[in-house]
Design a protein around this motif. Structure first.
Motif, PDB file in Angstrom:
ATOM      1  N   PRO A 130      56.976  42.466  21.822  1.00  0.00           N
ATOM      2  CA  PRO A 130      55.585  42.779  21.452  1.00  0.00           C
ATOM      3  C   PRO A 130      54.740  43.218  22.641  1.00  0.00           C
ATOM      4  CG  PRO A 130      56.301  40.737  20.423  1.00  0.00           C
ATOM      5  CD  PRO A 130      57.359  41.100  21.417  1.00  0.00           C
ATOM      6  N   ALA A 131      55.116  42.761  23.842  1.00  0.00           N
ATOM      7  CA  ALA A 131      54.346  43.119  25.038  1.00  0.00           C
ATOM      8  C   ALA A 131      54.435  44.610  25.352  1.00  0.00           C
ATOM      9  CB  ALA A 131      54.838  42.304  26.231  1.00  0.00           C
ATOM     10  N   ASN A 132      55.436  45.277  24.795  1.00  0.00           N
ATOM     11  CA  ASN A 132      55.627  46.702  25.076  1.00  0.00           C
ATOM     12  C   ASN A 132      55.043  47.610  23.990  1.00  0.00           C
ATOM     13  OD1 ASN A 132      57.082  46.240  27.493  1.00  0.00           O
ATOM     14  ND2 ASN A 132      58.941  45.847  26.323  1.00  0.00           N
ATOM     15  N   LYS A 133      54.293  47.017  23.066  1.00  0.00           N
ATOM     16  CA  LYS A 133      53.702  47.820  22.013  1.00  0.00           C
ATOM     17  C   LYS A 133      52.785  48.891  22.611  1.00  0.00           C
ATOM     18  CE  LYS A 133      51.132  47.501  17.664  1.00  0.00           C
ATOM     19  NZ  LYS A 133      50.437  46.606  16.703  1.00  0.00           N
ATOM     20  N   GLY A 134      52.977  50.131  22.203  1.00  0.00           N
ATOM     21  CA  GLY A 134      52.169  51.234  22.715  1.00  0.00           C
ATOM     22  C   GLY A 134      52.704  51.824  24.003  1.00  0.00           C
ATOM     23  N   LYS A 135      53.803  51.271  24.523  1.00  0.00           N
ATOM     24  CA  LYS A 135      54.408  51.776  25.757  1.00  0.00           C
ATOM     25  C   LYS A 135      55.619  52.645  25.435  1.00  0.00           C
ATOM     26  CE  LYS A 135      53.080  47.726  28.530  1.00  0.00           C
ATOM     27  NZ  LYS A 135      53.581  46.610  29.363  1.00  0.00           N
ATOM     28  N   LEU A 136      55.780  53.711  26.182  1.00  0.00           N
ATOM     29  CA  LEU A 136      56.896  54.626  25.994  1.00  0.00           C
ATOM     30  C   LEU A 136      58.098  54.152  26.809  1.00  0.00           C
ATOM     31  CD1 LEU A 136      58.036  57.348  24.944  1.00  0.00           C
ATOM     32  CD2 LEU A 136      57.098  58.403  27.019  1.00  0.00           C
ATOM     33  N   TYR A 137      59.236  54.030  26.177  1.00  0.00           N
ATOM     34  CA  TYR A 137      60.457  53.599  26.867  1.00  0.00           C
ATOM     35  C   TYR A 137      61.061  54.774  27.634  1.00  0.00           C
ATOM     36  CZ  TYR A 137      65.191  51.799  27.604  1.00  0.00           C
ATOM     37  OH  TYR A 137      66.375  51.396  28.166  1.00  0.00           O
ATOM     38  N   ARG A 138      61.281  54.557  28.937  1.00  0.00           N
ATOM     39  CA  ARG A 138      61.846  55.602  29.788  1.00  0.00           C
ATOM     40  C   ARG A 138      63.009  55.078  30.620  1.00  0.00           C
ATOM     41  NH1 ARG A 138      56.718  58.572  32.637  1.00  0.00           N
ATOM     42  NH2 ARG A 138      58.478  59.630  33.657  1.00  0.00           N
TER      43      ARG A 138
END
Length: 215
Positions: A130-138
């Protein structure tokens, strides 16, 4: 194709059932031809089973989003090319056994399966946090290409085509490549740009689109 967050169990089960039917038909096709070299027959069967396990792991484990009935039916029809098409290419091949073609096919199939599966496995924990919500995985393999999973698809399908020892089967990975370049990737990029904005713009500037180090 994107943005369906509710569960769509029925649509996924439909894809699963069609694959079972395809597998049964594939076995019938491969064993109906008594002249087919056993090592080719067994390789095709193993590839089919690996494909079945990978596709359904993606469907029920690694793909958290729902899928529409349109996508479900479309995917089911597309999978017929792998499950039915490649066995037919195999039994109707007019070429003599080609060891070089066969070995290269195995290497490409295993490499593509590894790239596609590993890229998704490495991404899943990030997407589930949930902490990565809105973050793009690269991260993971996606640092080498934005659509590295599609690249893996092209490799394993090309490998599958080669082990049929039928040059006409190579039209399948060629068509898949063109579909990715002219349809899937542009649509995916549009979706990612709308969702992640400047994050995706920066990602595009520093990362190849499909083929690592090339394009």
């Amino acid at each position: 194709m994107y943005g369906i967050h509710q569960k769509t169990t029925a649509a996924k089960v439909f894809i699963f059932i069609t694959q079972i039917i395809y597998l049964i038909l594939a076995f019938f096709i491969l064993y109906r031809d008594a002249t087919l070299d056993n090592y080719i027959r067994y390789t095709i069967i193993i590839f089919l089973l690996i494909t079945f396990l990978r596709l359904n792991a993606m469907l029920f484990i690694w793909l958290p989003r729902g899928i529409s009935w349109k996508e479900s039916i479309g995917n089911s029809l597309a999978f017929a090319i792998y499950y039915i098409g490649f066995p037919l290419f195999t039994v109707y091949s007019q070429a003599d056994s080609n060891i070089a073609m066969y070995v290269i096919g195995i290497v490409l199939f295993l490499a593509g399966s590894f790239i596609n599966t590993t890229s998704e496995l490495l991404r899943k924990p990030f997407k589930a946090d949930p902490a990565n919500k809105g973050k793009l995985y690269r991260g993971g393999l996606f640092k080498y290409a934005i659509h590295i999973n599609y690249y893996g698809d092209i490799l394993w399908v090309a490998g599958f085509a080669l082990v049929t020892i039928n040059v006409w089967a190579l039209l399948v990975p060629l068509f898949l490549f063109l579909m990715f370049v002219f349809s899937y990737i542009p649509n995916a990029d549009k979706y990612l740009l709308e969702k992640y904005g400047s994050q995706f713009e920066d990602y595009q500037k520093h990362t190849k689109r499909l083929i690592p180090f090339i394009w």
